[in-house]
Structure formats: C-alpha cells, structure tokens
Design a protein around this motif. Structure first.
Motif, mmCIF file in Angstrom:
data_model
loop_
_atom_site.group_PDB
_atom_site.id
_atom_site.type_symbol
_atom_site.label_atom_id
_atom_site.label_comp_id
_atom_site.label_asym_id
_atom_site.label_seq_id
_atom_site.Cartn_x
_atom_site.Cartn_y
_atom_site.Cartn_z
ATOM 1 N N CYS A 1 -2.241 2.598 4.856
ATOM 2 C CA CYS A 1 -1.356 3.647 5.456
ATOM 3 C C CYS A 1 0.458 3.669 5.414
ATOM 4 O O CYS A 1 0.608 2.724 4.838
ATOM 5 C CB CYS A 1 -1.573 4.056 6.957
ATOM 6 S SG CYS A 1 -3.386 5.068 7.148
ATOM 7 N N TYR A 2 0.774 4.473 4.980
ATOM 8 C CA TYR A 2 2.282 4.818 5.067
ATOM 9 C C TYR A 2 3.056 5.661 6.806
ATOM 10 O O TYR A 2 2.254 6.848 6.716
ATOM 11 C CB TYR A 2 2.869 5.906 4.062
ATOM 12 C CG TYR A 2 4.215 5.660 3.585
ATOM 13 C CD1 TYR A 2 5.052 4.844 2.627
ATOM 14 C CD2 TYR A 2 5.004 6.512 4.271
ATOM 15 C CE1 TYR A 2 5.873 4.723 1.882
ATOM 16 C CE2 TYR A 2 6.758 6.457 4.135
ATOM 17 C CZ TYR A 2 6.625 5.472 2.884
ATOM 18 O OH TYR A 2 8.151 5.171 3.025
ATOM 19 N N LEU B 1 1.684 8.963 8.520
ATOM 20 C CA LEU B 1 1.727 9.421 9.951
ATOM 21 C C LEU B 1 3.741 8.854 9.796
ATOM 22 O O LEU B 1 3.935 8.134 9.905
ATOM 23 C CB LEU B 1 0.906 8.030 10.439
ATOM 24 C CG LEU B 1 -0.851 7.921 10.019
ATOM 25 C CD1 LEU B 1 -1.052 6.131 10.597
ATOM 26 C CD2 LEU B 1 -0.958 8.743 10.398
ATOM 27 N N SER B 2 3.876 9.934 10.223
ATOM 28 C CA SER B 2 5.017 10.097 10.833
ATOM 29 C C SER B 2 5.864 9.029 12.276
ATOM 30 O O SER B 2 6.603 8.290 12.322
ATOM 31 C CB SER B 2 6.023 11.409 11.133
ATOM 32 O OG SER B 2 4.756 11.951 11.820
ATOM 33 N N ASN B 3 4.137 9.445 12.985
ATOM 34 C CA ASN B 3 4.454 8.267 14.205
ATOM 35 C C ASN B 3 2.987 8.046 14.101
ATOM 36 O O ASN B 3 2.531 8.920 14.223
ATOM 37 C CB ASN B 3 5.313 8.753 15.569
ATOM 38 C CG ASN B 3 7.069 9.157 15.106
ATOM 39 O OD1 ASN B 3 7.473 8.226 15.360
ATOM 40 N ND2 ASN B 3 6.980 10.144 14.781
ATOM 41 N N ASN C 1 -2.558 -3.720 4.709
ATOM 42 C CA ASN C 1 -1.830 -3.605 3.458
ATOM 43 C C ASN C 1 -1.310 -1.628 4.126
ATOM 44 O O ASN C 1 -1.686 -0.822 3.238
ATOM 45 C CB ASN C 1 -2.728 -3.005 2.933
ATOM 46 C CG ASN C 1 -3.825 -4.674 2.705
ATOM 47 O OD1 ASN C 1 -4.514 -4.946 2.668
ATOM 48 N ND2 ASN C 1 -3.413 -4.959 0.723
ATOM 49 N N ASN C 2 -0.293 -2.174 4.892
ATOM 50 C CA ASN C 2 0.260 -0.958 5.505
ATOM 51 C C ASN C 2 1.782 -0.663 4.480
ATOM 52 O O ASN C 2 2.376 -1.919 4.754
ATOM 53 C CB ASN C 2 0.125 -0.390 6.295
ATOM 54 C CG ASN C 2 -1.091 -0.159 7.253
ATOM 55 O OD1 ASN C 2 -1.913 0.552 6.678
ATOM 56 N ND2 ASN C 2 -1.670 -0.607 7.918
ATOM 57 N N ILE C 3 2.852 0.110 4.640
ATOM 58 C CA ILE C 3 4.439 0.635 4.406
ATOM 59 C C ILE C 3 4.619 0.936 5.767
ATOM 60 O O ILE C 3 4.624 2.238 5.580
ATOM 61 C CB ILE C 3 4.239 0.904 3.304
ATOM 62 C CG1 ILE C 3 3.787 0.185 2.008
ATOM 63 C CG2 ILE C 3 6.045 1.001 2.842
ATOM 64 C CD1 ILE C 3 3.511 1.200 0.965
ATOM 65 N N MET C 4 4.925 -0.091 6.858
ATOM 66 C CA MET C 4 6.072 0.839 7.687
ATOM 67 C C MET C 4 7.143 0.682 7.652
ATOM 68 O O MET C 4 8.079 -0.531 6.904
ATOM 69 C CB MET C 4 5.304 -0.154 8.287
ATOM 70 C CG MET C 4 3.770 -0.230 9.086
ATOM 71 S SD MET C 4 3.522 -1.286 10.442
ATOM 72 C CE MET C 4 1.482 -1.547 10.573
ATOM 73 N N THR C 5 8.318 1.737 7.600
ATOM 74 C CA THR C 5 9.247 1.518 7.184
ATOM 75 C C THR C 5 10.083 1.888 8.523
ATOM 76 O O THR C 5 11.561 1.804 8.601
ATOM 77 C CB THR C 5 10.249 3.734 7.339
ATOM 78 O OG1 THR C 5 8.746 4.547 8.209
ATOM 79 C CG2 THR C 5 8.708 3.627 5.775
ATOM 80 N N SER C 6 9.865 1.804 10.134
ATOM 81 C CA SER C 6 9.846 1.260 11.094
ATOM 82 C C SER C 6 10.084 0.419 11.760
ATOM 83 O O SER C 6 9.273 -0.337 11.776
ATOM 84 C CB SER C 6 10.525 2.337 11.920
ATOM 85 O OG SER C 6 11.456 3.052 12.989
ATOM 86 N N THR C 7 9.954 0.158 13.043
ATOM 87 C CA THR C 7 9.988 -0.219 14.021
ATOM 88 C C THR C 7 7.989 -0.424 14.576
ATOM 89 O O THR C 7 7.104 0.648 13.704
ATOM 90 C CB THR C 7 9.948 0.679 15.926
ATOM 91 O OG1 THR C 7 11.039 0.560 16.115
ATOM 92 C CG2 THR C 7 9.267 -0.853 17.065
ATOM 93 N N SER D 1 0.364 6.929 -3.008
ATOM 94 C CA SER D 1 -0.349 8.689 -2.489
ATOM 95 C C SER D 1 -1.405 8.578 -1.061
ATOM 96 O O SER D 1 -2.201 10.053 -0.837
ATOM 97 C CB SER D 1 -0.426 9.823 -3.491
ATOM 98 O OG SER D 1 1.083 9.774 -3.924
ATOM 99 N N GLY D 2 -2.043 7.748 -0.810
ATOM 100 C CA GLY D 2 -3.235 7.640 -0.354
ATOM 101 C C GLY D 2 -4.821 8.611 -0.230
ATOM 102 O O GLY D 2 -4.802 9.124 0.594
#
Length: 345
Positions: free
Chosen positions: A167-168, A144-146, A186-192, A311-312
C-alpha cells in the motif's frame, strides 16, 4: 463516455474469479451508468449482499462516500496514480480511479475476514466499539491517506491477524491499540508510523519505505528503509534496516547515514510511487536479512518475494487499452470492440 465506462466495467467483471456461492456487485456513482449500487453503504445495507460477496468499485470522476464495513466482503477498486503528473500511465484503460476523496471507511467486528484492494485516497479508521475484535483484515494495493484510530476510539481496542501489504500510506497511527499478529510489509509510508500499544504482540514490519517518525512496541523490524525524525522502540528486534539518518541501533546489519540519492531512482522521470525503486548500485540491494542461508533480498518496498505493485493495480487481469466506435449506423446489430489485457499477480 457512458458507452466507454459501461463496456469497460462489464468486460472487467468477466475477469473476476468467483467463489461458487459468492456474487459480484457493481458499484458506480457516475450519472447515467447503470450498476447494482451507487455507493458502498447502500450495498452493505442491502439484504441481498451477503458475506463473502465482492464489491467491484468502478472507476469514476466522482469520489465515493465512506461507509462502515459491517459484512465480510472483498472490495476491489482500480488502483491509483493512474493519470496526471508523476503517474503510471497505461495501466488501466480508464484514467479515473476508485477514489474516496479521503472519506472514512470504519471497521466493524462483523467485517472481520474482509479484503480491500485497489482503493484510492481512503481514510481507514477504527472507531469506538466498532473496531473492537475486528480481526483478519487484509488491506493490499490501496492508497491510504490515513490509517489509524478514528475519532472517539476506545483505548486498547483489540485487532488480530491484519495484513497490510503493498500500500501507499500517509499517516499510520495506532497508539494505545492492542494489535496482535500483524504483518506490515512492502508498503510506502510518507509520514508517521506508530504502533506503540503496550499490549502489542507478534508484530512483523518488513520491507517498507518509511518517511517519518517511527514508534515500535514488541515488533520484529527488518529490511526497511527509513527516513525517521524520531525512532523509538520498546522490546523490538531490529535487523538489516537502512536509515538516511542515525536512528538505527548499532549491530544486526543495520546501516545508518545512507542517502536518498544513493538508494533510490528518484522522482525525476519517475512516478510518485516508482521513485522509491532502488537504483543501480544502491546499498539496499541484497542488504536484507538472509533467508535459508542462501537468499539475501533487497531492502525496501520493492524487495523480497512479494514486492510493491505500481499504482496498486489489483491482482486480477486489467484492461489497459480499449477501442470503441464513436458511433455505429442506425439499425446495425453489432459493433467491433478491441481491448487488450494484462495479468497483475
């Protein structure tokens, strides 16, 4: 290439398990490939596509267009990070994903009960009116980009019983929403990461890797590994988390001052998402909240009983190797096709 894609799509569909009343529909926008629809919007507009049907979004070099989810469906793609630098190669026979190119999927309340899985590069949005009372959505194994309020959303939009797992995710922002009974694990979140709606109740955030500012309201927050520029919480229970900064409150087995180098395997020789696996000797190993006075899970996205999946890859068998003859003699009635599969539960 057309022959390869067609055979791969047909074989993959054979592995999907069906409800006796439900139907699978193929979505493929590759020129020359015959499928039921070329995009999801057309499928949703069709009177033949009914609640509880499955849309199988096949791999394509062309990004799919966005849509409004207005029926209760299962939507399955092929995963992400399948080719290129820092990818997880060899997981799918086709290196193309089911990418939406950051196109928006907007939720309508009539889509309540839907599941999205294995989609790549999607912007999930809750818009004005449409998102109100959209309940019991499962988003799993997606890139998910956003994810959050789409333009013009109505404040205090109500959403109950969502599960966001494995999810990524880029930005995750739901300020001013009314979120109830969410499980984000169990997600990887790269921002806010912002779930600051003051009407939130029973929010569970567990076993994630979060790499940005965090705002919580009425949340049970445990077993996470964070690198937070800011950490704000109101009425939150915070236990057994690890921070590379000094943001976590003291006590409850929270650990501040850890380092990425000590925690994770890192990107060198690893994939974009695989870099967040714990390295040998990581302080996150066994540092999670003890369950039943017996098991202490690892912190982070790859910990606990239902860890992040590289890789989902969807939880259906996948074809990771496929050999098709480049040509066959004229008049030949058969040809030999060799393929290999693996389960991905």
């Amino acid at each position: 290439m057309k022959k390869f894609t067609t055979i791969l799509s047909v074989i993959a569909i054979l592995f999907l398990s069906l409800n006796a009343q439900a139907k699978i529909w193929r979505i493929n926008n590759t020129p020359g490939i015959t499928a039921d629809f070329t995009n999801c919007a057309a499928a949703l507009a069709s009177t033949s596509v009914l609640n509880d049907d499955t849309l199988y979004i096949e791999s394509s070099a062309i990004a799919y267009t966005g849509f409004t989810l207005s029926k209760r469906l299962v939507i399955i793609g092929t995963g992400y990070f399948l080719s290129g630098a820092n990818s997880n190669t060899g997981l799918q026979a086709s290196a193309n994903s089911s990418s939406f190119g950051s196109a928006v999927i907007v939720f309508d309340s009539t889509g309540s009960g839907s599941t999205l899985m294995g989609l790549d590069n999607v912007y999930l949005g809750v818009g004005p009116v449409l998102g109100s009372a959209t309940d019991n959505i499962t988003i799993t194994r997606c890139n998910l980009s956003n994810f959050g309020g789409y333009y013009g959303y109505t404040a205090n939009t109500s959403m109950t019983g969502w599960v966001i797992t494995k999810c990524y995710i880029g930005s995750f922002s739901f300020a001013s929403f009314r979120m109830q009974d969410w499980n984000i694990n169990n997600n990887i979140m790269t921002s806010t990461f912002d779930i600051s709606g003051t009407s939130n109740t029973n929010m569970i955030v567990r076993n994630n890797v979060i790499r940005g500012g965090i705002t919580l309201y009425n949340t049970y927050f445990t077993n996470n590994i964070i690198t937070a520029t800011t950490f704000t919480n109101v009425n939150a229970t915070i236990k057994n988390n690890i921070s590379t900064g000094t943001n976590l409150p003291a006590g409850n087995n929270n650990i501040n001052g850890a380092t990425d180098a000590a925690l994770f395997q890192g990107l060198s020789g690893n994939s974009t998402d695989g870099q967040w696996r714990l390295k040998a000797g990581s302080p996150a190993i066994g540092a999670g909240l003890t369950v039943g006075a017996v098991v202490s899970p690892d912190c982070g996205a790859f910990g606990a009983t239902d860890p992040y999946k590289l890789s989902g890859i969807p939880s259906i068998p996948s074809i990771y190797s496929l050999t098709v003859p480049a040509s066959i003699p004229t008049g030949t009635a058969t040809m030999n096709v060799t393929f290999s599969t693996r389960s991905n539960n």
